[in-house]
Enzyme design. Structure first.
Site, PDB file in Angstrom:
ATOM      1  N   PHE A  11     -10.458  -5.674  -0.046  1.00  0.00           N
ATOM      2  CA  PHE A  11      -9.962  -6.530   1.037  1.00  0.00           C
ATOM      3  C   PHE A  11     -10.761  -6.327   2.333  1.00  0.00           C
ATOM      4  CE2 PHE A  11      -6.480  -6.242   4.455  1.00  0.00           C
ATOM      5  CZ  PHE A  11      -6.725  -7.519   4.935  1.00  0.00           C
ATOM      6  N   THR A 133      -6.878   5.872   7.693  1.00  0.00           N
ATOM      7  CA  THR A 133      -5.623   5.173   7.940  1.00  0.00           C
ATOM      8  C   THR A 133      -4.715   5.920   8.919  1.00  0.00           C
ATOM      9  OG1 THR A 133      -3.568   4.504   6.847  1.00  0.00           O
ATOM     10  CG2 THR A 133      -4.753   6.306   5.827  1.00  0.00           C
ATOM     11  N   ASP A 134      -3.818   5.185   9.554  1.00  0.00           N
ATOM     12  CA  ASP A 134      -2.820   5.823  10.424  1.00  0.00           C
ATOM     13  C   ASP A 134      -1.777   6.595   9.614  1.00  0.00           C
ATOM     14  OD1 ASP A 134      -1.399   3.668   9.345  1.00  0.00           O
ATOM     15  OD2 ASP A 134      -0.836   2.797  11.270  1.00  0.00           O
ATOM     16  N   GLU A 135      -1.713   6.339   8.294  1.00  0.00           N
ATOM     17  CA  GLU A 135      -0.665   6.978   7.485  1.00  0.00           C
ATOM     18  C   GLU A 135      -0.846   8.490   7.404  1.00  0.00           C
ATOM     19  OE1 GLU A 135       0.711   5.189   3.970  1.00  0.00           O
ATOM     20  OE2 GLU A 135       0.370   3.156   4.683  1.00  0.00           O
ATOM     21  N   TYR A 159      -0.776   8.820  -1.545  1.00  0.00           N
ATOM     22  CA  TYR A 159      -1.884   8.066  -0.941  1.00  0.00           C
ATOM     23  C   TYR A 159      -2.305   8.691   0.383  1.00  0.00           C
ATOM     24  CZ  TYR A 159      -4.101   4.599   2.059  1.00  0.00           C
ATOM     25  OH  TYR A 159      -4.951   3.978   2.940  1.00  0.00           O
ATOM     26  N   LYS A 163      -5.815  10.541   1.520  1.00  0.00           N
ATOM     27  CA  LYS A 163      -6.665  10.092   2.632  1.00  0.00           C
ATOM     28  C   LYS A 163      -6.821  11.215   3.664  1.00  0.00           C
ATOM     29  CE  LYS A 163      -8.283   6.567   3.357  1.00  0.00           C
ATOM     30  NZ  LYS A 163      -9.608   5.976   2.967  1.00  0.00           N
ATOM     31  N   LEU A 199       2.380  -6.284   1.395  1.00  0.00           N
ATOM     32  CA  LEU A 199       3.526  -7.075   1.861  1.00  0.00           C
ATOM     33  C   LEU A 199       3.190  -8.528   2.243  1.00  0.00           C
ATOM     34  CD1 LEU A 199       6.565  -7.132   2.596  1.00  0.00           C
ATOM     35  CD2 LEU A 199       5.883  -6.538   4.928  1.00  0.00           C
ATOM     36  N   PRO A 292      10.379   5.345  -2.355  1.00  0.00           N
ATOM     37  CA  PRO A 292      10.650   6.779  -2.160  1.00  0.00           C
ATOM     38  C   PRO A 292       9.777   7.358  -1.038  1.00  0.00           C
ATOM     39  CG  PRO A 292      10.222   6.284  -4.481  1.00  0.00           C
ATOM     40  CD  PRO A 292       9.897   5.041  -3.707  1.00  0.00           C
TER      41      PRO A 292
HETATM   42  P1  NAD Z   1      -8.669  -2.274  -1.404  1.00  0.00           P
HETATM   43  O1  NAD Z   1      -7.790  -1.552  -2.367  1.00  0.00           O
HETATM   44  O2  NAD Z   1      -8.449  -3.720  -1.175  1.00  0.00           O
HETATM   45  O3  NAD Z   1     -10.202  -2.108  -1.825  1.00  0.00           O
HETATM   46  C1  NAD Z   1     -10.729  -0.884  -2.267  1.00  0.00           C
HETATM   47  C2  NAD Z   1     -12.095  -1.174  -2.882  1.00  0.00           C
HETATM   48  O4  NAD Z   1     -12.660   0.088  -3.284  1.00  0.00           O
HETATM   49  C3  NAD Z   1     -12.025  -2.047  -4.142  1.00  0.00           C
HETATM   50  O5  NAD Z   1     -13.033  -3.024  -4.094  1.00  0.00           O
HETATM   51  C4  NAD Z   1     -12.264  -1.063  -5.285  1.00  0.00           C
HETATM   52  O6  NAD Z   1     -12.883  -1.662  -6.404  1.00  0.00           O
HETATM   53  C5  NAD Z   1     -13.165  -0.038  -4.612  1.00  0.00           C
HETATM   54  N1  NAD Z   1     -13.093   1.286  -5.252  1.00  0.00           N
HETATM   55  C6  NAD Z   1     -11.981   1.964  -5.628  1.00  0.00           C
HETATM   56  N2  NAD Z   1     -12.329   3.142  -6.173  1.00  0.00           N
HETATM   57  C7  NAD Z   1     -13.682   3.227  -6.122  1.00  0.00           C
HETATM   58  C8  NAD Z   1     -14.628   4.213  -6.509  1.00  0.00           C
HETATM   59  N3  NAD Z   1     -14.236   5.352  -7.081  1.00  0.00           N
HETATM   60  N4  NAD Z   1     -15.934   3.977  -6.281  1.00  0.00           N
HETATM   61  C9  NAD Z   1     -16.342   2.811  -5.721  1.00  0.00           C
HETATM   62  N5  NAD Z   1     -15.489   1.833  -5.345  1.00  0.00           N
HETATM   63  C10 NAD Z   1     -14.171   2.045  -5.543  1.00  0.00           C
HETATM   64  O7  NAD Z   1      -8.556  -1.452  -0.044  1.00  0.00           O
HETATM   65  P2  NAD Z   1      -8.601  -1.984   1.458  1.00  0.00           P
HETATM   66  O8  NAD Z   1      -7.250  -2.405   1.861  1.00  0.00           O
HETATM   67  O9  NAD Z   1      -9.741  -2.912   1.613  1.00  0.00           O
HETATM   68  O10 NAD Z   1      -8.915  -0.614   2.219  1.00  0.00           O
HETATM   69  C11 NAD Z   1     -10.258  -0.200   2.436  1.00  0.00           C
HETATM   70  C12 NAD Z   1     -10.240   1.146   3.121  1.00  0.00           C
HETATM   71  O11 NAD Z   1      -9.528   1.055   4.353  1.00  0.00           O
HETATM   72  C13 NAD Z   1      -9.513   2.241   2.320  1.00  0.00           C
HETATM   73  O12 NAD Z   1     -10.207   3.439   2.489  1.00  0.00           O
HETATM   74  C14 NAD Z   1      -8.139   2.314   2.954  1.00  0.00           C
HETATM   75  O13 NAD Z   1      -7.593   3.607   2.814  1.00  0.00           O
HETATM   76  C15 NAD Z   1      -8.467   1.998   4.398  1.00  0.00           C
HETATM   77  N6  NAD Z   1      -7.398   1.363   5.188  1.00  0.00           N
HETATM   78  C16 NAD Z   1      -6.760   0.244   4.716  1.00  0.00           C
HETATM   79  C17 NAD Z   1      -5.802  -0.376   5.521  1.00  0.00           C
HETATM   80  C18 NAD Z   1      -5.080  -1.637   5.073  1.00  0.00           C
HETATM   81  O14 NAD Z   1      -4.157  -2.077   5.769  1.00  0.00           O
HETATM   82  N7  NAD Z   1      -5.458  -2.261   3.966  1.00  0.00           N
HETATM   83  C19 NAD Z   1      -5.504   0.147   6.782  1.00  0.00           C
HETATM   84  C20 NAD Z   1      -6.173   1.301   7.208  1.00  0.00           C
HETATM   85  C21 NAD Z   1      -7.134   1.886   6.413  1.00  0.00           C
HETATM   86  O1  DAU Z   2      -0.904   1.807   7.693  1.00  0.00           O
HETATM   87  C1  DAU Z   2      -2.114   1.534   7.031  1.00  0.00           C
HETATM   88  C2  DAU Z   2      -1.847   1.353   5.555  1.00  0.00           C
HETATM   89  O2  DAU Z   2      -1.265   0.066   5.409  1.00  0.00           O
HETATM   90  C3  DAU Z   2      -3.095   1.483   4.701  1.00  0.00           C
HETATM   91  O3  DAU Z   2      -3.593   2.787   4.796  1.00  0.00           O
HETATM   92  C4  DAU Z   2      -2.774   1.162   3.234  1.00  0.00           C
HETATM   93  O4  DAU Z   2      -3.950   1.188   2.463  1.00  0.00           O
HETATM   94  C5  DAU Z   2      -2.170  -0.225   3.174  1.00  0.00           C
HETATM   95  O5  DAU Z   2      -1.778  -0.529   1.844  1.00  0.00           O
HETATM   96  C6  DAU Z   2      -0.955  -0.312   4.096  1.00  0.00           C
HETATM   97  O6  DAU Z   2       0.115   0.538   3.581  1.00  0.00           O
HETATM   98  P1  DAU Z   2       1.628   0.072   3.639  1.00  0.00           P
HETATM   99  O7  DAU Z   2       2.423   0.836   2.655  1.00  0.00           O
HETATM  100  O8  DAU Z   2       2.117   0.071   5.041  1.00  0.00           O
HETATM  101  O9  DAU Z   2       1.419  -1.480   3.196  1.00  0.00           O
HETATM  102  P2  DAU Z   2       2.290  -2.413   2.232  1.00  0.00           P
HETATM  103  O10 DAU Z   2       1.791  -3.798   2.435  1.00  0.00           O
HETATM  104  O11 DAU Z   2       2.356  -1.871   0.850  1.00  0.00           O
HETATM  105  O12 DAU Z   2       3.734  -2.302   2.874  1.00  0.00           O
HETATM  106  C7  DAU Z   2       3.964  -2.677   4.234  1.00  0.00           C
HETATM  107  C8  DAU Z   2       5.428  -2.400   4.513  1.00  0.00           C
HETATM  108  O13 DAU Z   2       6.211  -3.347   3.770  1.00  0.00           O
HETATM  109  C9  DAU Z   2       5.886  -1.029   4.073  1.00  0.00           C
HETATM  110  O14 DAU Z   2       6.854  -0.549   4.990  1.00  0.00           O
HETATM  111  C10 DAU Z   2       6.538  -1.287   2.713  1.00  0.00           C
HETATM  112  C11 DAU Z   2       7.093  -2.687   2.867  1.00  0.00           C
HETATM  113  N1  DAU Z   2       7.124  -3.500   1.638  1.00  0.00           N
HETATM  114  C12 DAU Z   2       6.003  -3.569   0.870  1.00  0.00           C
HETATM  115  C13 DAU Z   2       5.973  -4.314  -0.279  1.00  0.00           C
HETATM  116  C14 DAU Z   2       4.743  -4.380  -1.155  1.00  0.00           C
HETATM  117  C15 DAU Z   2       8.263  -4.214   1.305  1.00  0.00           C
HETATM  118  O15 DAU Z   2       9.285  -4.162   2.014  1.00  0.00           O
HETATM  119  N2  DAU Z   2       8.247  -4.963   0.163  1.00  0.00           N
HETATM  120  C16 DAU Z   2       7.152  -5.026  -0.655  1.00  0.00           C
HETATM  121  O16 DAU Z   2       7.225  -5.709  -1.711  1.00  0.00           O
END
Ligand code: NAD
Ligand code: DAU
Length: 356
Positions: A11, A133-135, A159, A163, A199, A292
């Site tokens: 993404f 990530t902020d997590e 997760y 990280k 979400l 959980p």
């Molecule tokens: P994503 O799950 O959409 O994409 C992850 C990508 O990494 C995929 O294309 C997958 O094929 C690739 N990948 C997984 N394992 C691999 C490996 N061993 N070697 C090479 N490629 C591999 O994740 P995202 O949401 O795009 O997040 C990208 C980065 O940003 C992550 O490190 C995540 O922790 C961080 N992040 C995400 C969010 C968010 O809201 N999505 C927020 C803060 C930080």
């Molecule tokens: O804070 C940054 C993180 O945000 C990234 O590090 C992660 O990679 C990314 O997946 C995201 O984590 P969250 O757990 O916050 O994202 P998610 O979209 O899974 O969930 C957002 C919120 O919504 C969380 O409080 C859980 C809730 N949720 C999620 C899903 C999938 C629901 O209530 N229903 C759902 O079906």
């Protein structure tokens, strides 16, 4: 000069690669394992673009990474690759440990070994940027101040623990070996190409197909939301001007409860694609048992990156979420291919048997 991006079919990584190639002249080597979360359809518009070199592979494959470093001599490595979905980490943490901890370690080792042989000026110019990530900071009480870069690490899910471990390794490689690293800790992203296990895209695609919109627990958990293109701009800025060894929190100044997010998405869909029966999409909201160990609140204090690097998000939640909902309405085939799983055939369809 070239940059090496890992996880560039996911993404955020795919948004980053698209924006990079649209705004900079430097080529991108894109190393991605193509797990279920990797989708080369995200990069379809780069087909035939000689500045995008896609390599399917694992960040934990030391020999592959070393050969890519030798061949392309990148001036920077940006590590987006990770297992990223909290719920999946609860059901099966193993892949998270392998990629996020062991994979990052092996990537650091391969990069360190190559970097160690560079001439002095190349060593100084090189950057390893780790996207985190902020997590890692854990959960905040309702009125507690937002996370600053000096907040203690208190990860609560497999997760976030994985990280956090990767962040510590990156930090250690700077302090022990002098590797020029930068780390960004970002809040929840949303926008185009977001896999509908998370979400916001889940709510959009479920709403349009008449399915329940699952809200965990009471839906009062708070996240800070950042439009993905703003995150990409922040990463470019940190790469350009960040101080080695420093971390930068990246956020959208958009704290919202999950239930409010879902309700806003429903209201936008009511406006842009009303249900044929005239019923509001919010009627599809269904409360389901909580995740959980669910963190109650995240909030990012993004003043450091603004003060030191002059970055601020361009989008408000209102503007970013409208663009996002419109993007999903405009890309029904992308959604259908993800839902059917046929996006995974894209590599075979598009890349195999192609004349040289
Ligand atoms: P994503 O799950 O959409 O994409 C992850 C990508 O990494 C995929 O294309 C997958 O094929 C690739 N990948 C997984 N394992 C691999 C490996 N061993 N070697 C090479 N490629 C591999 O994740 P995202 O949401 O795009 O997040 C990208 C980065 O940003 C992550 O490190 C995540 O922790 C961080 N992040 C995400 C969010 C968010 O809201 N999505 C927020 C803060 C930080
Ligand atoms: O804070 C940054 C993180 O945000 C990234 O590090 C992660 O990679 C990314 O997946 C995201 O984590 P969250 O757990 O916050 O994202 P998610 O979209 O899974 O969930 C957002 C919120 O919504 C969380 O409080 C859980 C809730 N949720 C999620 C899903 C999938 C629901 O209530 N229903 C759902 O079906």
């Amino acid at each position: 000069m070239t940059i090496l991006v890992t996880g560039g079919a996911g993404f955020i990584g795919s948004n980053f690669v698209l924006d990079w190639l649209a705004t900079c002249s430097e080529p991108v080597v894109n190393l991605d394992k193509l797990t279920y979360a990797g989708n080369l359809e995200n990069l379809a518009e780069l087909e035939g673009n000689p500045r995008h070199i896609f390599v399917q592979g694992d960040i934990g494959d030391t020999a592959l990474v070393e050969s890519l470093m030798r061949e392309h001599q990148p001036r920077a490595v940006l590590n987006f690759a990770a297992e990223s979905h909290v719920d999946r980490s609860i059901h099966g943490p193993e892949a998270f440990i392998q990629t996020n901890i062991v994979g990052t370690f092996r990537l650091l080792e391969a990069v360190r070994s190559w970097w160690g042989q560079l001439p002095a000026d190349g060593k100084v110019r090189f950057r390893f940027l780790h996207v985190s990530t902020d997590e890692v900071y854990g959960s905040l009480e309702k009125t507690a101040p937002a996370f600053t870069e000096s907040h203690s690490y208190e990860p609560n899910s497999p997760y976030s623990a994985s990280k956090a471990s990767s962040d510590h390794l990156v930090r250690a490689y700077h302090h022990t070996y002098g590797l020029p690293v930068l780390t960004t800790n970002c809040s929840n992203n949303y926008g185009p190409y977001h896999f509908p296990e998370k979400l916001i895209p889940l709510v959009i695609v479920n709403a349009l197909s008449g399915k329940p919109l699952p809200v965990y627990g009471d839906g009062q958990q708070i996240r800070d939301w950042l439009y993905v293109k703003d995150h990409c701009a922040a990463i470019r800025r940190v790469l350009e001007a960040g101080v080695c060894g420093e971390t930068y929190n990246v956020g959208g100044w958009n704290e919202k409860a999950n239930l409010d997010i879902v309700t806003e998405v429903c209201a936008l869909l009511d406006e842009l694609r009303p249900r044929e029966d005239g019923v509001h999409y919010r009627m599809q909201i269904t409360h389901v048992p909580d995740r959980p160990g669910h963190d109650r609140r995240y909030a990012i204090d993004a003043r450091k990156i603004e003060r030191e690097l002059h970055w601020r998000p361009a989008e408000t939640f209102a503007t970013g979420i409208r663009k996002t909902v419109q993007w999903y309405l405009d890309h029904p085939q992308w959604v259908a291919n993800v839902q059917s799983g046929s996006y995974r055939d894209w590599v075979a369809q598009n890349y195999e048997g192609r004349p040289a």
